[in-house]
Scaffold this motif. Structure first.
Motif, PDB file in Angstrom:
ATOM      1  N   PHE A 226     -71.839 -71.742  43.865  1.00  0.00           N
ATOM      2  CA  PHE A 226     -71.833 -72.982  44.655  1.00  0.00           C
ATOM      3  C   PHE A 226     -71.737 -74.210  43.759  1.00  0.00           C
ATOM      4  CE2 PHE A 226     -73.632 -69.971  47.643  1.00  0.00           C
ATOM      5  CZ  PHE A 226     -73.028 -70.348  48.836  1.00  0.00           C
ATOM      6  N   LYS A 227     -71.151 -75.242  44.291  1.00  0.00           N
ATOM      7  CA  LYS A 227     -71.171 -76.534  43.601  1.00  0.00           C
ATOM      8  C   LYS A 227     -72.630 -76.920  43.341  1.00  0.00           C
ATOM      9  CE  LYS A 227     -66.879 -78.042  45.703  1.00  0.00           C
ATOM     10  NZ  LYS A 227     -66.275 -78.695  46.889  1.00  0.00           N
ATOM     11  N   THR A 228     -72.831 -77.612  42.238  1.00  0.00           N
ATOM     12  CA  THR A 228     -74.166 -78.052  41.769  1.00  0.00           C
ATOM     13  C   THR A 228     -75.120 -76.895  41.455  1.00  0.00           C
ATOM     14  OG1 THR A 228     -74.806 -78.551  44.083  1.00  0.00           O
ATOM     15  CG2 THR A 228     -74.113 -80.398  42.703  1.00  0.00           C
ATOM     16  N   ALA A 229     -74.569 -75.677  41.319  1.00  0.00           N
ATOM     17  CA  ALA A 229     -75.411 -74.530  40.941  1.00  0.00           C
ATOM     18  C   ALA A 229     -75.622 -74.476  39.430  1.00  0.00           C
ATOM     19  CB  ALA A 229     -74.734 -73.230  41.386  1.00  0.00           C
ATOM     20  N   PHE A 230     -76.691 -73.824  39.036  1.00  0.00           N
ATOM     21  CA  PHE A 230     -76.904 -73.514  37.612  1.00  0.00           C
ATOM     22  C   PHE A 230     -77.297 -72.053  37.497  1.00  0.00           C
ATOM     23  CE2 PHE A 230     -79.096 -72.897  33.661  1.00  0.00           C
ATOM     24  CZ  PHE A 230     -78.379 -73.668  32.767  1.00  0.00           C
ATOM     25  N   HIS A 231     -76.514 -71.289  36.691  1.00  0.00           N
ATOM     26  CA  HIS A 231     -76.824 -69.869  36.499  1.00  0.00           C
ATOM     27  C   HIS A 231     -76.824 -69.461  35.038  1.00  0.00           C
ATOM     28  CE1 HIS A 231     -76.673 -69.321  40.810  1.00  0.00           C
ATOM     29  NE2 HIS A 231     -75.481 -69.884  40.849  1.00  0.00           N
ATOM     30  N   GLY A 232     -76.792 -70.417  34.121  1.00  0.00           N
ATOM     31  CA  GLY A 232     -76.843 -70.052  32.704  1.00  0.00           C
ATOM     32  C   GLY A 232     -75.664 -70.614  31.946  1.00  0.00           C
ATOM     33  N   ARG A 233     -75.658 -70.329  30.626  1.00  0.00           N
ATOM     34  CA  ARG A 233     -74.740 -71.023  29.735  1.00  0.00           C
ATOM     35  C   ARG A 233     -73.937 -70.109  28.836  1.00  0.00           C
ATOM     36  NH1 ARG A 233     -76.011 -76.228  27.666  1.00  0.00           N
ATOM     37  NH2 ARG A 233     -77.242 -77.501  29.049  1.00  0.00           N
ATOM     38  N   LEU A 234     -73.976 -68.803  29.060  1.00  0.00           N
ATOM     39  CA  LEU A 234     -73.059 -67.933  28.321  1.00  0.00           C
ATOM     40  C   LEU A 234     -71.733 -67.912  29.080  1.00  0.00           C
ATOM     41  CD1 LEU A 234     -75.744 -65.281  27.352  1.00  0.00           C
ATOM     42  CD2 LEU A 234     -74.823 -67.134  25.940  1.00  0.00           C
ATOM     43  N   GLY A 236     -69.796 -65.959  30.979  1.00  0.00           N
ATOM     44  CA  GLY A 236     -69.692 -65.569  32.382  1.00  0.00           C
ATOM     45  C   GLY A 236     -70.595 -66.404  33.270  1.00  0.00           C
ATOM     46  N   SER A 237     -71.839 -66.558  32.858  1.00  0.00           N
ATOM     47  CA  SER A 237     -72.778 -67.347  33.666  1.00  0.00           C
ATOM     48  C   SER A 237     -72.341 -68.808  33.715  1.00  0.00           C
ATOM     49  CB  SER A 237     -74.202 -67.198  33.122  1.00  0.00           C
ATOM     50  OG  SER A 237     -74.257 -67.379  31.731  1.00  0.00           O
ATOM     51  N   LEU A 238     -71.835 -69.333  32.600  1.00  0.00           N
ATOM     52  CA  LEU A 238     -71.390 -70.733  32.594  1.00  0.00           C
ATOM     53  C   LEU A 238     -70.204 -70.944  33.536  1.00  0.00           C
ATOM     54  CD1 LEU A 238     -71.971 -73.510  31.302  1.00  0.00           C
ATOM     55  CD2 LEU A 238     -70.322 -72.927  29.514  1.00  0.00           C
ATOM     56  N   SER A 239     -69.391 -69.897  33.720  1.00  0.00           N
ATOM     57  CA  SER A 239     -68.274 -70.016  34.662  1.00  0.00           C
ATOM     58  C   SER A 239     -68.772 -70.174  36.095  1.00  0.00           C
ATOM     59  CB  SER A 239     -67.352 -68.792  34.561  1.00  0.00           C
ATOM     60  OG  SER A 239     -66.681 -68.781  33.320  1.00  0.00           O
ATOM     61  N   THR A 240     -70.027 -69.786  36.357  1.00  0.00           N
ATOM     62  CA  THR A 240     -70.600 -69.956  37.705  1.00  0.00           C
ATOM     63  C   THR A 240     -71.525 -71.166  37.789  1.00  0.00           C
ATOM     64  OG1 THR A 240     -72.436 -68.429  37.190  1.00  0.00           O
ATOM     65  CG2 THR A 240     -70.477 -67.481  38.215  1.00  0.00           C
ATOM     66  N   THR A 241     -71.764 -71.807  36.655  1.00  0.00           N
ATOM     67  CA  THR A 241     -72.629 -72.991  36.612  1.00  0.00           C
ATOM     68  C   THR A 241     -71.796 -74.230  36.914  1.00  0.00           C
ATOM     69  OG1 THR A 241     -74.365 -72.142  35.167  1.00  0.00           O
ATOM     70  CG2 THR A 241     -73.871 -74.483  34.959  1.00  0.00           C
ATOM     71  N   ARG A 242     -72.291 -75.077  37.798  1.00  0.00           N
ATOM     72  CA  ARG A 242     -71.502 -76.235  38.238  1.00  0.00           C
ATOM     73  C   ARG A 242     -72.380 -77.465  38.364  1.00  0.00           C
ATOM     74  NH1 ARG A 242     -66.106 -74.033  38.919  1.00  0.00           N
ATOM     75  NH2 ARG A 242     -66.400 -71.876  39.598  1.00  0.00           N
ATOM     76  N   LYS A 248     -70.695 -77.762  30.336  1.00  0.00           N
ATOM     77  CA  LYS A 248     -69.469 -76.980  30.448  1.00  0.00           C
ATOM     78  C   LYS A 248     -68.330 -77.459  29.548  1.00  0.00           C
ATOM     79  CE  LYS A 248     -68.252 -75.728  34.721  1.00  0.00           C
ATOM     80  NZ  LYS A 248     -68.362 -74.261  34.821  1.00  0.00           N
ATOM     81  N   LEU A 249     -68.408 -78.693  29.099  1.00  0.00           N
ATOM     82  CA  LEU A 249     -67.283 -79.287  28.365  1.00  0.00           C
ATOM     83  C   LEU A 249     -66.914 -78.497  27.121  1.00  0.00           C
ATOM     84  CD1 LEU A 249     -68.277 -82.988  28.800  1.00  0.00           C
ATOM     85  CD2 LEU A 249     -65.943 -82.133  29.150  1.00  0.00           C
TER      86      LEU A 249
END
Lengths: 508, 508
Positions: A226-234, A236-242, A248-249
């Protein structure tokens, strides 16, 4: 703001501590301190008799000792995100100490990851046990050489608090890899279904294409977040973090879809119809993406309360709708309880508030659990061959032992129910402040969600900075939210201190 | 195969242990065991006086107790990759115990991750210290709230053994995220250069495109890895892993390039020219991919010895060539020392064997360090803003304290030089076996690389299985390799036992 009566179920440590804990307390300076008298505004018994009655602010923060130490640390460690240098030996219960003798009421708690207080005596006893020493110095490759007591450590710890309907666990190291291993399980499950079951062998093309990172071996599938979600920073997880660009930059990402998250309007009771419409539209967006995205989602990952993204809530009806949608389209539902899990919302798992008909497919955890992983129930989520979900350590028995001790403390002190009650008390207090200071405490949220409370502040960063000068350590999230993340041992007399401090901040 | 003389630098624990360790030994059953007489084939002093003189094999493995326990464990934990159920309380030094009373010489050592022996007394003392207890029960969010002693823990531990030229560290949890955070640093560094430096702000397009996982914010860049490499199993690290399909099947991957790794022919002295040509061709492949791949590599990641992929070596000249190539094209060189680091090759870091003119840009570590992360030297590799390289825990002070104790043990017993010597002894022994049993010990490799030795076996899986029946625990890698990964406390008398056992296996 007085706590009106002693909470009858709160048993102070001094009375009920097992002998092993008492003997440790006897030689710990923080524990031999004379029991503090209940604060004047409260007659409840403190969980930590050695806690101070109030914060101690001796210097501006960072003070001179801290400044010198930070300068030294910066030679070898990036200190630009440093919030406060801590002295953990001098921290106790809800209070975090620093090298300058300051002692702050900590309602940020290591980004929501300390559950039962600094220097908790029961955890201290666990840390000094022979079982812990063995876990630390004989660290096993769990998948190959588990210890003879690993089943028992899981059963009496991690699995004892497994969400309803989920009786298996894959252990990991932190939130990011907990989510990523759950994603991997979802991809393997989907491809197994597409192949026709667990007994169908991989094709030669799958085997060879996987080695060059191409489909069909490396499939063109996705995880929907989801938009404004956070699921981590590796990766794969960063690809789902928004949540924020700064996370993300410059990092390559998978072209996975993001759905609209229902950003509700507050106060909820004034926006019932509009919020229901917002949630319906968000669900429609999920369904659209599931059915039309060029990289079909095999799972939806969602936080019960979007935390890093700004403490964004949705209703139980929304999550029931999401469960129904994922069931309808044979997409897995992964609930990311890294920040919401382990009691802070007044239930052990936040998704218990939703009253789902069928459980989530996977629930990930970390932070307050002090260890990490994902729960699941469907045995088909165990990959069909060994070594598919595997790594050297596959978790950490030392931190699993700490989680077991945390669970025992939560049970002994009934901390989940306690947190539900003290959360209601705190929420009411902030509601009163919001009425008294309109514009300073906006979009108050988290009613009925324990101490998992947030509001928007027009000068958030200033608010957080001033908090230290009045003796409390508070965190932010999103663009303008103040997020409260007290420990589970946060009591009404702490709430009184926090409420007084917040009033001082906005009055100053 | 006799050890010819006592190794003069090997000081047994009984003589030189500091008082704190002696007092702990006095109350530990394994440590009060009478000092074992040197084995008949060796006059060296054992590091672990309580170690048995030889393995003990009481039952087929798994025996009845293990079988019952595995059955119970399987209810809650995937046991299909289980190799052996262990009893770590009864394990000691180089010997791993199981619930049936078996005690095997362990030259696999938790997939190469136990450095100084099971139940090492010095580590035991560290595990039971108050500093450790605090690290375990007050686990900090290191980036925000480091402890006042974190600088000192780093300086006296992790950083004390930093590779030459690299004086900074970013701590992580395990090998996979150590590599992925290094990759992230490489991507940020490259994009910063492309933008024109650390002071150039992100563009509006970068900010917005990063949030939808698109270029330029999520750039179309890559990490170049080698065929048959292993760098971990999360989404970014798995995209660089190329060892076996079972690691990669069904998991989406980035379309990143892979270069040919020089698969040398053995014995090396018979293939000098051919191997030099193979290495030149591999370097040419790297240069071709750096200059032509549609997703330009911003870093090359390489293992000093490809471990999981089959113990594939290359010459120091190859690695010097790789360093030159990466310098020439302004591509970072990341050396993955997760398996090779911390002494096993006879140098603390395996890349010390290469005699590089300039150090690698980043060196990643985990396994024997018992904690993880990446070293770097160039301050530009610190991202230009806070919170770009960040997560809740950012490592683990508890395991950092264990690494510090490991380093002290390595220094006290001079274990790196010891391992170089005992490795030479072991290598010679296997060379003799290979002459005696041609076809059974093929492509012997690891000469001059400490105990980091491997060979190919025509019946590898059978070889590993039989090893247990003759008292040793050995691991495999690649398709047909037997990989030896003794601990750093592996001595000549253990080598004698291992050599005898291997002879028994091939004779049976």
């Amino acid at each position: 703001m007085a706590s009106l009566r002693a909470a009858t179920r709160l048993r102070p440590l001094a009375v009920n501590a097992p002998r092993s804990i008492q003997s440790i307390r006897a030689r710990r300076p923080y524990a031999v301190a004379a029991a503090v008298k209940p604060t004047s505004s409260s007659s409840e018994q403190p969980f930590f008799p050695g806690e101070p009655k109030a914060p101690v602010v001796k210097t501006a923060i960072p003070g001179p000792q801290s400044q010198a130490a930070i300068k030294e640390l910066d030679n070898v460690f990036d200190t630009r995100s440093l919030n406060m240098l801590a002295n953990y030996q001098k921290s106790i219960g809800n209070y975090i100490a620093d090298p300058d003798g300051n002692l702050l009421l900590d309602v940020y708690a290591q980004i929501a990851s300390i559950p039962v207080g600094y220097n908790n005596p029961a955890l201290h006893a666990t840390a000094l046990s022979e079982q812990m020493a063995s876990a630390l110095i004989n660290r096993p490759a769990l998948g190959n050489f588990p210890s003879h007591d690993w089943a028992s450590i899981l059963e009496t710890g991690v699995l004892k608090v497994a969400p309803k309907g989920l009786n298996q666990v894959f252990t990991a190291m932190a939130g990011s890899d907990a989510n990523e291993t759950a994603y991997k399980a979802a991809f393997m499950y989907r491809r197994q279904q597409e192949r026709g079951g667990a007994n169908v062998e991989f094709s030669a093309e799958e085997l060879s294409s996987s080695m060059v990172n191409q489909a069909p071996g490396a499939p063109e599938l996705s995880i929907l977040s989801f938009k404004t979600a956070f699921h981590g920073r590796l990766f794969g997880s960063l690809s789902t973090t928004r949540s924020k660009p700064i996370h993300k930059l410059d990092i390559p990402a998978f072209n996975w879809p993001q759905a609209t998250f229902p950003l509700l309007k507050y106060p909820l009771e004034d926006h019932v119809e509009e919020n229901a419409r917002i949630e319906q539209e968000a669900l429609a967006d999920v369904e659209r993406l599931i059915t039309t995205h060029p990289l079909p989602p095999c799972a939806v990952v969602v936080e019960p309360i979007q935390s890093e993204g700004g403490d964004n809530h949705a209703s139980p009806a929304f999550f029931r709708g999401l469960r129904a949608l994922t069931k309808k389209h044979n997409v897995l539902l992964i609930v990311d309880e890294v920040q919401t899990g382990v009691g802070a919302t007044g239930k052990f798992w936040a998704h218990e508030h939703w009253d789902l008909e069928t459980p989530p497919d996977m629930v990930t955890f970390s932070k307050k659990a002090q260890t990490a992983g994902y729960y699941f129930g469907n045995p088909e989520l165990r990959p069909n061959k060994p070594y598919r979900q595997f790594n050297t350590w596959m978790g950490d028995p030392a931190h699993a032992l700490i989680f077991r001790a945390i669970i025992q403390e939560i049970e002994r002190l009934d901390l989940v129910n306690h947190t539900a009650k003290v959360g209601d008390y705190l929420y009411s207090g902030i509601e009163s402040l919001a009425q008294k200071y309109p514009g300073e405490f906006m979009n108050l949220r988290g009613k009925g969600r324990g101490t998992f409370i947030a509001f928007d502040s027009p000068r958030r960063d200033e608010f957080l900075k001033k908090a230290k000068s009045v003796g409390v350590n508070i965190g932010g999230c999103g663009n303008s939210a103040v997020r409260l993340r007290p420990m589970l041992v946060f009591q009404k007399h702490h709430a009184d201190i926090l409420l007084d401090a917040m009033e001082k901040i906005v009055k100053s």
